[in-house]
Design a protein around this motif. Structure first.
Motif, mmCIF file in Angstrom:
data_model
loop_
_atom_site.group_PDB
_atom_site.id
_atom_site.type_symbol
_atom_site.label_atom_id
_atom_site.label_comp_id
_atom_site.label_asym_id
_atom_site.label_seq_id
_atom_site.Cartn_x
_atom_site.Cartn_y
_atom_site.Cartn_z
ATOM 1 N N ALA A 130 4.391 -17.633 -31.210
ATOM 2 C CA ALA A 130 3.109 -18.308 -30.998
ATOM 3 C C ALA A 130 2.313 -17.571 -29.939
ATOM 4 O O ALA A 130 2.883 -17.019 -28.985
ATOM 5 C CB ALA A 130 3.330 -19.760 -30.572
ATOM 6 N N ARG A 131 1.001 -17.570 -30.113
ATOM 7 C CA ARG A 131 0.077 -17.017 -29.115
ATOM 8 C C ARG A 131 -0.748 -18.159 -28.543
ATOM 9 O O ARG A 131 -1.500 -18.808 -29.272
ATOM 10 C CB ARG A 131 -0.825 -15.957 -29.752
ATOM 11 N N VAL A 132 -0.572 -18.405 -27.251
ATOM 12 C CA VAL A 132 -1.225 -19.555 -26.616
ATOM 13 C C VAL A 132 -2.597 -19.210 -26.065
ATOM 14 O O VAL A 132 -3.349 -20.114 -25.677
ATOM 15 C CB VAL A 132 -0.335 -20.129 -25.501
ATOM 16 N N GLY A 133 -2.958 -17.932 -26.002
ATOM 17 C CA GLY A 133 -4.280 -17.548 -25.527
ATOM 18 C C GLY A 133 -4.432 -17.695 -24.030
ATOM 19 O O GLY A 133 -3.464 -17.721 -23.276
ATOM 20 N N GLN A 134 -5.708 -17.828 -23.603
ATOM 21 C CA GLN A 134 -5.999 -17.876 -22.166
ATOM 22 C C GLN A 134 -7.073 -18.904 -21.826
ATOM 23 O O GLN A 134 -7.801 -18.746 -20.839
ATOM 24 C CB GLN A 134 -6.429 -16.489 -21.687
ATOM 25 N N ASP A 135 -7.160 -19.961 -22.643
ATOM 26 C CA ASP A 135 -8.121 -21.026 -22.365
ATOM 27 C C ASP A 135 -7.498 -22.025 -21.390
ATOM 28 O O ASP A 135 -7.064 -23.122 -21.750
ATOM 29 C CB ASP A 135 -8.531 -21.711 -23.674
ATOM 30 N N ALA A 136 -7.471 -21.628 -20.126
ATOM 31 C CA ALA A 136 -6.825 -22.464 -19.111
ATOM 32 C C ALA A 136 -7.608 -23.739 -18.832
ATOM 33 O O ALA A 136 -7.029 -24.732 -18.381
ATOM 34 C CB ALA A 136 -6.647 -21.669 -17.819
ATOM 35 N N ASP A 137 -8.907 -23.741 -19.074
ATOM 36 C CA ASP A 137 -9.695 -24.948 -18.808
ATOM 37 C C ASP A 137 -9.375 -26.062 -19.806
ATOM 38 O O ASP A 137 -9.318 -27.235 -19.447
ATOM 39 C CB ASP A 137 -11.190 -24.610 -18.869
ATOM 40 N N ALA A 138 -9.161 -25.685 -21.075
ATOM 41 C CA ALA A 138 -8.850 -26.693 -22.090
ATOM 42 C C ALA A 138 -7.429 -27.212 -21.946
ATOM 43 O O ALA A 138 -7.148 -28.384 -22.247
ATOM 44 C CB ALA A 138 -9.068 -26.119 -23.487
ATOM 45 N N TRP A 139 -6.517 -26.340 -21.483
ATOM 46 C CA TRP A 139 -5.111 -26.730 -21.325
ATOM 47 C C TRP A 139 -4.723 -26.553 -19.860
ATOM 48 O O TRP A 139 -3.775 -25.857 -19.536
ATOM 49 C CB TRP A 139 -4.216 -25.887 -22.222
ATOM 50 N N ARG A 140 -5.476 -27.211 -18.986
ATOM 51 C CA ARG A 140 -5.334 -26.972 -17.549
ATOM 52 C C ARG A 140 -3.951 -27.341 -17.031
ATOM 53 O O ARG A 140 -3.442 -26.708 -16.110
ATOM 54 C CB ARG A 140 -6.408 -27.778 -16.805
ATOM 55 N N VAL A 141 -3.311 -28.311 -17.591
ATOM 56 C CA VAL A 141 -2.044 -28.798 -17.036
ATOM 57 C C VAL A 141 -0.888 -27.871 -17.392
ATOM 58 O O VAL A 141 0.020 -27.634 -16.588
ATOM 59 C CB VAL A 141 -1.755 -30.228 -17.533
ATOM 60 N N VAL A 142 -0.903 -27.301 -18.603
ATOM 61 C CA VAL A 142 0.269 -26.570 -19.089
ATOM 62 C C VAL A 142 0.069 -25.063 -19.116
ATOM 63 O O VAL A 142 1.047 -24.308 -19.146
ATOM 64 C CB VAL A 142 0.656 -27.050 -20.495
#
Length: 423
Positions: A147-159
């Motif tokens: 899996a590639r989780v990307g780098q959208d830290a704002d949308a998935w801020r907790v994890v």
């Protein structure tokens, strides 16, 4: 090792991986596609590691198998063996100080091209295993999630941390959702470092590097994670790079058994006539010294004789060291030289990955290593069988290499190795 005749995998890959992990000082490593069927364990005495695996029976065909390879000193402290929940999920419960525990999972998720039902079944099993884990345990999940989780830290801020790589795909959304649901953090994305120290797999067609192997921990235990990075120098005969995570935990101290270890004298040295003569002369001198001053009662004479025999045995024969005979460990010097040559070719390839000549030289060194290892194995088994048969023919069972009832099994093994090398 259940190889096909045309396999490019070197013999005893478990031993080669154990040596590489020992070089990098890895305590516990999660493996995938171990190539063993069923469940079991295998000890690599030379490197000091124990391999555990869990998969489907051999009658069900070739399926992915997950496993752990653990330092033997650590494996001896486990209160229970690792548990295989399926051919894609395996767990072990590691005891810590103060009656605490850490649950470690080795997982192998379906690929992006797999059917949605297979993906849903995997993540359902993973949820089931995680929810059955005691809440107080420190949770560590190691594995290939494809899996590639990307780098959208704002949308998935907790994890998700702020140092991800690339874009997110469908498998990445599934992984992020289960991390959000179960309060897990992806440690690969929380440390700022170069992309080559984060990406783990190169796409064979696009030649782009991606991050698909992850180490997950519970959010409350994130403070114990010191660093997570890729080890580009590790060569473990796989197209994935090794990911190392340093975690601050306090293992349960090893309990020592009471009393000193029992030593055995090296009586095999008495096979030499020279050693036998020295032993007899030393025993006679010890027994005759001050013999006139000893009370001739049977009890004192026996104590004197026993003391002299033990003292002479320790001085002349010495103590034997327990050693399990193994073709890989007994040819350690030659194999280390071969691994050094392959390691030099691997480092040259890493320095210039685009150079076709260096890539070809590295593949050639891997092929030479495979051929030499199979030749060493064939020669070792042949010599051991000949020596064992000679001992059996002459009745020298005290110097026999192995038990008589295993001679026929060794002969069959040698014949199988010879036929496979001729194919």
């Amino acid at each position: 090792m259940h190889d096909k005749d045309d396999s490019n995998r070197p013999e005893r890959r478990s031993a080669l991986i154990a040596l590489e992990l020992s070089r990098l000082d890895i305590d516990i490593a999660a493996l995938r596609e171990v190539r063993f069927s069923g469940e079991g364990c295998l000890q690599e005495h030379g490197a000091g590691y124990t391999l555990f695996w869990s998969g489907r029976p051999a009658t069900e065909g070739n399926h992915p198998v997950v496993g752990f390879i653990i330092k033997t000193s650590i494996a001896s402290t486990l209160e229970s063996l690792p548990t295989g929940h399926s051919d894609r999920i395996m767990s072990l419960r590691f005891p810590l100080k103060n009656k605490e525990y850490s649950t470690i999972l080795s997982v192998y998720a379906p690929t992006l091209q797999a059917k949605s039902g297979e993906k849903d079944r995997f993540y359902s099993e993973l949820r089931h295993v995680l929810r059955r884990t005691p809440p107080a345990d420190k949770m560590i999940i190691l594995g290939d999630f494809n899996a590639r989780v990307g780098q959208d830290a704002d949308a998935w801020r907790v994890v998700l941390g702020r140092h991800g790589v690339g874009n997110c795909n469908d498998n990445g959304h599934l992984l992020l959702e289960i991390c959000m649901e179960l309060q897990l953090d992806i440690t690969n994305t929380i440390f700022q470092q170069k992309d080559k120290l984060k990406t783990t797999w190169m796409h064979p067609r696009s030649r782009h590097w991606h991050l698909i192997d992850y180490i997950l921990v519970h959010q409350r235990d994130l403070r114990d994670v010191l660093h997570t990075r890729v080890m580009p120098s590790a060569e473990c005969h796989t197209d994935h790079r090794l990911v190392r995570c340093r975690i601050r935990i306090r293992p349960k101290p090893i309990t020592r058994k009471g009393g000193p270890p029992r030593k055995k004298y090296n009586h095999c040295r008495l096979q030499s006539d020279e050693i036998k003569a020295v032993f007899q002369a030393s025993l006679q001198n010890n027994f005759e010294s001050d013999s006139s001053q000893i009370d001739p009662s049977p009890e004192l004479l026996w104590d004197k004789l026993k003391t002299d025999i033990l003292q002479t045995s320790e001085e002349v024969l010495g103590f034997s060291t327990k050693k399990n005979r193994d073709w890989f460990d007994e040819n350690n010097i030659e194999i280390n030289n071969l691994l050094a040559e392959k390691g030099a070719a691997h480092r040259a390839h890493l320095a210039r990955p685009s150079c076709l000549l260096r890539r070809a030289a590295f593949r050639h060194s891997c092929s030479i290593l495979q051929q030499k290892l199979r030749g060493i194995q064939n020669e070792w088994w042949s010599n051991l069988t000949i020596k064992t048969q000679q001992c059996a023919d002459t009745g020298d069972y005290s110097n026999q290499c192995m038990a008589p009832h295993t001679v026929s099994r060794v002969l069959c093994t040698v014949q199988t190795v010879r036929y496979s090398s001729r194919a």
